[in-house]
Design a protein around this motif. Structure first.
Motif, PDB file in Angstrom:
ATOM      1  N   CYS A  86     -14.512 -21.546  67.121  1.00 61.09           N
ATOM      2  CA  CYS A  86     -13.490 -21.617  66.070  1.00 61.09           C
ATOM      3  C   CYS A  86     -12.672 -20.340  66.212  1.00 61.09           C
ATOM      4  N   ASP A  87     -11.551 -20.428  66.906  1.00 59.62           N
ATOM      5  CA  ASP A  87     -10.799 -19.237  67.283  1.00 59.62           C
ATOM      6  C   ASP A  87      -9.472 -19.169  66.531  1.00 59.62           C
ATOM      7  N   LEU A  88      -9.008 -17.936  66.262  1.00 55.29           N
ATOM      8  CA  LEU A  88      -7.746 -17.719  65.554  1.00 55.29           C
ATOM      9  C   LEU A  88      -6.568 -18.064  66.466  1.00 55.29           C
ATOM     10  N   GLY A  89      -5.661 -18.916  66.002  1.00 55.23           N
ATOM     11  CA  GLY A  89      -4.508 -19.323  66.795  1.00 55.23           C
ATOM     12  C   GLY A  89      -3.491 -18.208  66.956  1.00 55.23           C
ATOM     13  N   VAL A  90      -2.999 -18.020  68.182  1.00 50.38           N
ATOM     14  CA  VAL A  90      -2.015 -16.972  68.483  1.00 50.38           C
ATOM     15  C   VAL A  90      -0.844 -17.577  69.252  1.00 50.38           C
ATOM     16  N   GLY A  91       0.208 -16.753  69.447  1.00 48.79           N
ATOM     17  CA  GLY A  91       1.409 -17.203  70.150  1.00 48.79           C
ATOM     18  C   GLY A  91       1.435 -16.746  71.603  1.00 48.79           C
ATOM     19  N   PRO A 109     -10.769 -25.469  65.979  1.00 50.11           N
ATOM     20  CA  PRO A 109     -12.040 -25.823  66.621  1.00 50.11           C
ATOM     21  C   PRO A 109     -11.856 -26.226  68.088  1.00 50.11           C
ATOM     22  N   PHE A 110     -12.714 -25.685  68.954  1.00 46.62           N
ATOM     23  CA  PHE A 110     -12.703 -26.003  70.386  1.00 46.62           C
ATOM     24  C   PHE A 110     -14.073 -26.558  70.779  1.00 46.62           C
ATOM     25  N   SER A 111     -14.074 -27.644  71.529  1.00 47.90           N
ATOM     26  CA  SER A 111     -15.310 -28.331  71.902  1.00 47.90           C
ATOM     27  C   SER A 111     -16.122 -27.503  72.898  1.00 47.90           C
ATOM     28  N   PRO A 112     -17.460 -27.584  72.826  1.00 45.42           N
ATOM     29  CA  PRO A 112     -18.291 -26.925  73.849  1.00 45.42           C
ATOM     30  C   PRO A 112     -18.073 -27.525  75.238  1.00 45.42           C
ATOM     31  N   ASP A 113     -17.573 -28.760  75.302  1.00 43.10           N
ATOM     32  CA  ASP A 113     -17.315 -29.414  76.586  1.00 43.10           C
ATOM     33  C   ASP A 113     -15.898 -29.178  77.095  1.00 43.10           C
ATOM     34  N   MET A 114     -15.116 -28.347  76.387  1.00 43.07           N
ATOM     35  CA  MET A 114     -13.732 -28.116  76.800  1.00 43.07           C
ATOM     36  C   MET A 114     -13.694 -27.414  78.159  1.00 43.07           C
ATOM     37  N   ALA A 115     -12.828 -27.893  79.061  1.00 41.32           N
ATOM     38  CA  ALA A 115     -12.658 -27.272  80.368  1.00 41.32           C
ATOM     39  C   ALA A 115     -11.904 -25.951  80.211  1.00 41.32           C
ATOM     40  N   VAL A 116     -12.409 -24.894  80.864  1.00 41.28           N
ATOM     41  CA  VAL A 116     -11.797 -23.572  80.753  1.00 41.28           C
ATOM     42  C   VAL A 116     -11.635 -22.949  82.143  1.00 41.28           C
ATOM     43  N   PHE A 138      -6.596 -17.572  74.362  1.00 43.57           N
ATOM     44  CA  PHE A 138      -7.287 -17.466  73.088  1.00 43.57           C
ATOM     45  C   PHE A 138      -6.859 -16.162  72.408  1.00 43.57           C
ATOM     46  N   SER A 139      -7.387 -15.888  71.208  1.00 43.94           N
ATOM     47  CA  SER A 139      -6.975 -14.696  70.468  1.00 43.94           C
ATOM     48  C   SER A 139      -7.460 -13.415  71.129  1.00 43.94           C
ATOM     49  N   GLY A 140      -8.536 -13.499  71.913  1.00 48.08           N
ATOM     50  CA  GLY A 140      -9.050 -12.344  72.641  1.00 48.08           C
ATOM     51  C   GLY A 140      -9.436 -12.765  74.046  1.00 48.08           C
ATOM     52  N   ALA A 141     -10.170 -11.890  74.737  1.00 46.20           N
ATOM     53  CA  ALA A 141     -10.625 -12.255  76.075  1.00 46.20           C
ATOM     54  C   ALA A 141     -11.531 -13.477  76.031  1.00 46.20           C
ATOM     55  N   MET A 142     -12.326 -13.601  74.965  1.00 43.24           N
ATOM     56  CA  MET A 142     -13.203 -14.746  74.754  1.00 43.24           C
ATOM     57  C   MET A 142     -12.923 -15.328  73.368  1.00 43.24           C
ATOM     58  N   PRO A 143     -13.021 -16.650  73.206  1.00 43.18           N
ATOM     59  CA  PRO A 143     -12.841 -17.220  71.864  1.00 43.18           C
ATOM     60  C   PRO A 143     -14.027 -16.895  70.967  1.00 43.18           C
ATOM     61  N   ARG A 144     -13.804 -16.989  69.675  1.00 43.17           N
ATOM     62  CA  ARG A 144     -14.870 -16.727  68.697  1.00 43.17           C
ATOM     63  C   ARG A 144     -15.826 -17.917  68.651  1.00 43.17           C
ATOM     64  N   PRO A 145     -17.156 -17.719  68.942  1.00 34.32           N
ATOM     65  CA  PRO A 145     -18.093 -18.845  68.957  1.00 34.32           C
ATOM     66  C   PRO A 145     -18.459 -19.318  67.552  1.00 34.32           C
ATOM     67  N   VAL A 146     -18.806 -20.607  67.437  1.00 38.11           N
ATOM     68  CA  VAL A 146     -19.304 -21.159  66.178  1.00 38.11           C
ATOM     69  C   VAL A 146     -20.790 -20.794  66.051  1.00 38.11           C
ATOM     70  N   PRO A 147     -21.213 -20.145  64.968  1.00 36.69           N
ATOM     71  CA  PRO A 147     -22.629 -19.787  64.832  1.00 36.69           C
ATOM     72  C   PRO A 147     -23.502 -21.030  64.695  1.00 36.69           C
ATOM     73  N   VAL A 148     -24.670 -20.989  65.303  1.00 35.74           N
ATOM     74  CA  VAL A 148     -25.634 -22.082  65.200  1.00 35.74           C
ATOM     75  C   VAL A 148     -26.440 -21.879  63.919  1.00 35.74           C
ATOM     76  N   PRO A 149     -26.454 -22.870  63.011  1.00 38.22           N
ATOM     77  CA  PRO A 149     -27.209 -22.693  61.759  1.00 38.22           C
ATOM     78  C   PRO A 149     -28.683 -22.413  62.042  1.00 38.22           C
ATOM     79  N   VAL A 150     -29.273 -21.517  61.246  1.00 42.16           N
ATOM     80  CA  VAL A 150     -30.687 -21.188  61.370  1.00 42.16           C
ATOM     81  C   VAL A 150     -31.499 -22.184  60.540  1.00 42.16           C
ATOM     82  N   ALA A 151     -32.484 -22.848  61.196  1.00 42.97           N
ATOM     83  CA  ALA A 151     -33.307 -23.837  60.489  1.00 42.97           C
ATOM     84  C   ALA A 151     -34.202 -23.145  59.482  1.00 42.97           C
ATOM     85  N   ALA A 152     -34.357 -23.768  58.290  1.00 43.27           N
ATOM     86  CA  ALA A 152     -35.225 -23.217  57.254  1.00 43.27           C
ATOM     87  C   ALA A 152     -36.673 -23.339  57.696  1.00 43.27           C
ATOM     88  N   PRO A 153     -37.545 -22.316  57.419  1.00 41.70           N
ATOM     89  CA  PRO A 153     -38.961 -22.388  57.819  1.00 41.70           C
ATOM     90  C   PRO A 153     -39.683 -23.521  57.101  1.00 41.70           C
TER      91      PRO A 153
END
Length: 349
Positions: A86-91, A109-116, A138-153
């Motif tokens: 989920c990366d910030l859009g730039v010009g 939002p960018f898909s994990p399967d997106m070709a880069v 992208f907004s930087g050298a690498m796009p901002r990754p979507v965090p993986v939710p932590v499963a409840a114990p």
């Protein structure tokens, strides 16, 4: 009773959908962006995101320090991109576009399967990625990754008692206070101050009075001139500029000369033809002053014009201007025109 419950569920579902999409915008190509990273992350994690799809095609373009480029998928870069980005859009910058103007400042939002395109330095270390089809950045050298939710114990199993204890008297459970409603972040501001300056020519026209009852032809002169000022863009459409204009002494066929200056304030209204090209109209008033062989004279005149900018990067653009200062019937001075080309520097947030 069943009908009432069904109606309540449908209303609640509709409210949830409205809330979920309250901070989402869509551009002309169907790509979407969210006001905040949290909204974008939530849509991806819930499987409800519409992933970005490029619409243009450009070959890879290596930048300084980059030795190799190869193709891959976003999820191949690291485990951080398991859910995508989920990366910030730039010009536009460094010869490559970002995203459409509608999505700049939004989280996309960018898909994990997106070709880069994966760019590496001389040691083989990955230093930058871009979108493969269009090489958009992208907004930087690498796009901002979507965090993986932590499963409840998992809950721990209760120990087995040797003998059942007498059941205690029931105690009323405390009523939990309702959770506060989520506060939506304000959309990113598009207000942008800027400076501009152009060089070109101004053409001034004076009407010669009649001699012996015989009308004389109008006299004109063209000389080098400059225009500069400050502006403020209030959004995608409207802006305002304070400007000054002046140049070389104008010399007329009758042997007289004058210096022409203008100081004015105008509003602008524009439209983005592409990520890089913008056209705009201008309307305002200016104080036009003539001094020299003629008696010094100042007039407040309406002014109209057209402009165009071509973005080199997010801050710097090439600018062209045409301005027309409308003549006043009470003066011998007729229309004044200016044409110039120069630069505009925007103070992007």
């Amino acid at each position: 009773m069943k009908l009432n419950k069904l109606s309540a569920v449908m209303v609640l579902g509709g409210l949830v959908m409205v809330q979920a999409h309250a901070g989402m915008v869509k551009d002309a190509n169907g790509n979407v962006g969210y006001d905040t990273a949290a909204e974008c992350d939530a849509a991806v994690q819930a499987g409800q995101a519409t992933f970005y799809t490029p619409v243009t095609k450009m070959p890879p373009l290596k930048q300084r320090g980059e030795k190799t480029v190869k193709g891959g998928r976003l999820s191949d870069i690291s485990a951080d991109y398991k859910l995508g980005a989920c990366d910030l859009g730039v010009g536009r910058a460094k010869g490559r576009n970002g995203v459409s103007a509608d999505l700049r400042g939004k989280y996309i939002p960018f898909s994990p399967d997106m070709a880069v395109n994966v760019y590496a330095d001389a040691s083989g270390k990955t230093v930058r990625v871009s979108m493969a089809q269009c090489d958009n950045r992208f907004s930087g050298a690498m796009p901002r990754p979507v965090p993986v939710p932590v499963a409840a114990p998992a809950p721990m199993a209760a120990p087995v008692a040797a003998a059942p204890a007498p059941a205690p008297a029931p105690v009323a459970a405390p009523v939990a206070a309702p959770a506060p409603a989520p506060v939506m972040a304000a959309p990113a501001s598009r207000m942008t101050p800027y400076l501009f300056g152009t060089i070109g020519t101004q053409r001034d026209l004076v009407g010669n009075p009649a001699v012996g009852g015989i009308a004389q032809h109008d006299d004109h002169s063209n000389k080098f001139a400059m225009q500069g000022g400050v502006g403020y863009q209030f959004g995608k459409l409207l802006g305002a500029e304070l400007f000054a204009q002046g140049g070389q002494e104008l010399k007329f066929e009758n042997g007289t000369s004058t210096k022409t200056r203008a100081l004015g304030l105008r509003g602008t209204a524009g439209y983005d033809l592409s990520d890089a090209v913008r056209v705009f109209g201008k309307l305002g008033v200016a104080r036009v002053t003539h001094s020299g062989d003629f008696p010094s004279q100042s007039e407040t005149r309406p002014t109209v014009g057209l402009g165009l900018t071509y973005a080199i990067n997010d801050n710097l653009a090439i600018r062209g201007d045409f301005d027309h200062y409308v003549k006043k019937s009470s003066s011998n001075w007729k229309a004044l025109n200016y044409v110039g080309v120069g630069l505009q520097y925007s103070f992007m947030p």
